[in-house]
Scaffold this motif. Structure first.
Motif, mmCIF file in Angstrom:
data_model
loop_
_atom_site.group_PDB
_atom_site.id
_atom_site.type_symbol
_atom_site.label_atom_id
_atom_site.label_comp_id
_atom_site.label_asym_id
_atom_site.label_seq_id
_atom_site.Cartn_x
_atom_site.Cartn_y
_atom_site.Cartn_z
ATOM 1 N N ASP A 52 0.862 -1.182 0.000
ATOM 2 C CA ASP A 52 0.000 0.000 0.000
ATOM 3 C C ASP A 52 0.898 1.231 0.000
ATOM 4 N N ARG B 53 -9.869 -3.911 -1.906
ATOM 5 C CA ARG B 53 -9.908 -2.471 -1.637
ATOM 6 C C ARG B 53 -10.214 -1.680 -2.907
ATOM 7 N N ALA C 55 0.298 4.334 0.400
ATOM 8 C CA ALA C 55 0.018 5.364 1.399
ATOM 9 C C ALA C 55 0.591 5.021 2.765
ATOM 10 N N THR C 56 0.508 3.745 3.159
ATOM 11 C CA THR C 56 0.945 3.342 4.498
ATOM 12 C C THR C 56 2.196 2.490 4.491
ATOM 13 N N GLY C 57 2.562 1.984 3.327
ATOM 14 C CA GLY C 57 3.713 1.078 3.255
ATOM 15 C C GLY C 57 3.391 -0.312 3.751
ATOM 16 N N GLU C 58 2.132 -0.576 4.022
ATOM 17 C CA GLU C 58 1.716 -1.890 4.523
ATOM 18 C C GLU C 58 1.791 -2.932 3.419
#
Length: 337
Positions: free
Chosen positions: A113, A128, A115-118
């Motif tokens: 991800d 999603r 945005a979060t680096g997840e």
């Protein structure tokens, strides 16, 4: 807005004048008895005969009522209607099926991800993006297909997108089996959409592998989809350099898309790549709605007709009542009683 359905009926308005002008006067003959002693009999009876025969009274109310009744009858025959404000009914013009691979390889955590680096597994990243895609397609009927060892309908084609999102969230890796049946997924889409009235039918097929379990070859299924007017867009995710049967077959996906007039896409590594693919598909298949416009109509011919009948009945009722009141009353014992 008021209007008359048969406005030409008012051309008959002067018809009674032409009848009165051109038709001959009504005349009748009757037999009579000549009595040379008529005056003596009248005197003996106490009656006074009217001179010059009987004259019909001029009835001004009747002369006024007849034209009014004629006008009311013509208004009823012209059918006055009131058109209410137009009502627009919007109908979906496209059926959109989303076929998602739930084979075991979708559990690979190789998506990030931005945005979060997840780090996400493939299915989570897809869910999603697909959820956001569904939320934007308010005018399309949307359905879900899941496939693994076989293909299964997860959500029917519907405008209830909230239900589709709930069923999307309920999807789990392996629930359709560990392998990949791309051809069966296309075949199921054909069955689900072959009898729908939609002007356009689109299937978006997403997979991270190649066909390993179909009862029908994907290329043959694509030909059947083309015959039924279904456009198939394919999305391959994952690394095409992967070895083994989990390797995504981009060439096969491209052939499927081209056969049906669709487009083939590839996304790997980032969730934003999948979002970009769905954004491109969103532009290629913009929301399409057909609008049916109709105007409710209220008929009022009965009002003019009811008024004419009421006036006619009222006039003759009053005439009969007046005639009864004017009738001479005979006293018992008088001559002729």
């Amino acid at each position: 807005m008021w209007k008359f359905e048969y406005v030409w009926m008012f051309a008959l308005l002067p018809l009674p004048l032409f009848v009165w002008w051109l038709a001959p006067a009504y005349r009748t003959t009757s037999t009579a008895v000549r009595m040379p002693f008529f005056q003596e009999m009248a005197h003996a009876a106490g009656e006074k005969p009217a001179p010059g025969g009987v004259r019909l009274r001029r009835n001004w109310l009747q002369r006024l009522l007849m034209p009014v009744l004629w006008i009311l009858l013509l208004i009823a025959a012209a059918r006055p209607v009131f058109l209410e404000p137009p009502v627009t009914h919007e109908l979906p013009a496209r059926d959109l099926l989303l076929a998602i691979d739930l084979s075991q390889s979708m559990s690979e955590r190789d998506f990030i991800d931005g945005a979060t680096g997840e780090r996400l597994d493939r299915l989570s990243a897809v869910k999603r993006v697909v959820a956001d895609f569904i939320a934007k397609r308010k005018g399309d009927r949307i359905g879900l297909i899941v496939f693994g060892d076989g293909a299964y309908p997860q959500a029917p084609l519907t405008l209830d997108h909230d239900s589709v999102l709930m069923l999307l969230d309920a999807m789990r890796i392996g629930m359709a089996g560990p392998r990949t049946a791309i051809g069966d997924a296309i075949g199921l889409a054909v069955r689900l959409m072959e009898n729908t009235p939609a002007q356009e039918k689109v299937l978006i097929l997403l997979t991270d592998g190649n066909d390993t379990a179909s009862a029908i070859a994907p290329t043959q299924a694509a030909q059947i989809a083309k015959h039924h007017g279904i456009v198939v867009h394919t999305i391959g995710i994952g690394d095409p350099q992967t070895e083994g049967e989990d390797k995504v077959d981009l060439d096969a996906l491209t052939r499927i898309a081209r056969t049906t007039g669709g487009t083939s896409f590839h996304a790997m590594g980032r969730a934003e790549d999948i979002a970009s693919v769905y954004a491109q598909i969103d532009k290629m298949t913009p929301e399409k709605i057909t609008r049916e416009v109709y105007r409710p109509r209220r008929e009022f011919y009965w009002l003019a007709l009811a008024l004419a009948v009421s006036l006619f009945t009222l006039y003759h009722g009053i005439a009969c009542l007046v005639a009864l009141l004017r009738a001479p009353r005979r006293v018992p014992g008088e001559i002729g009683a």
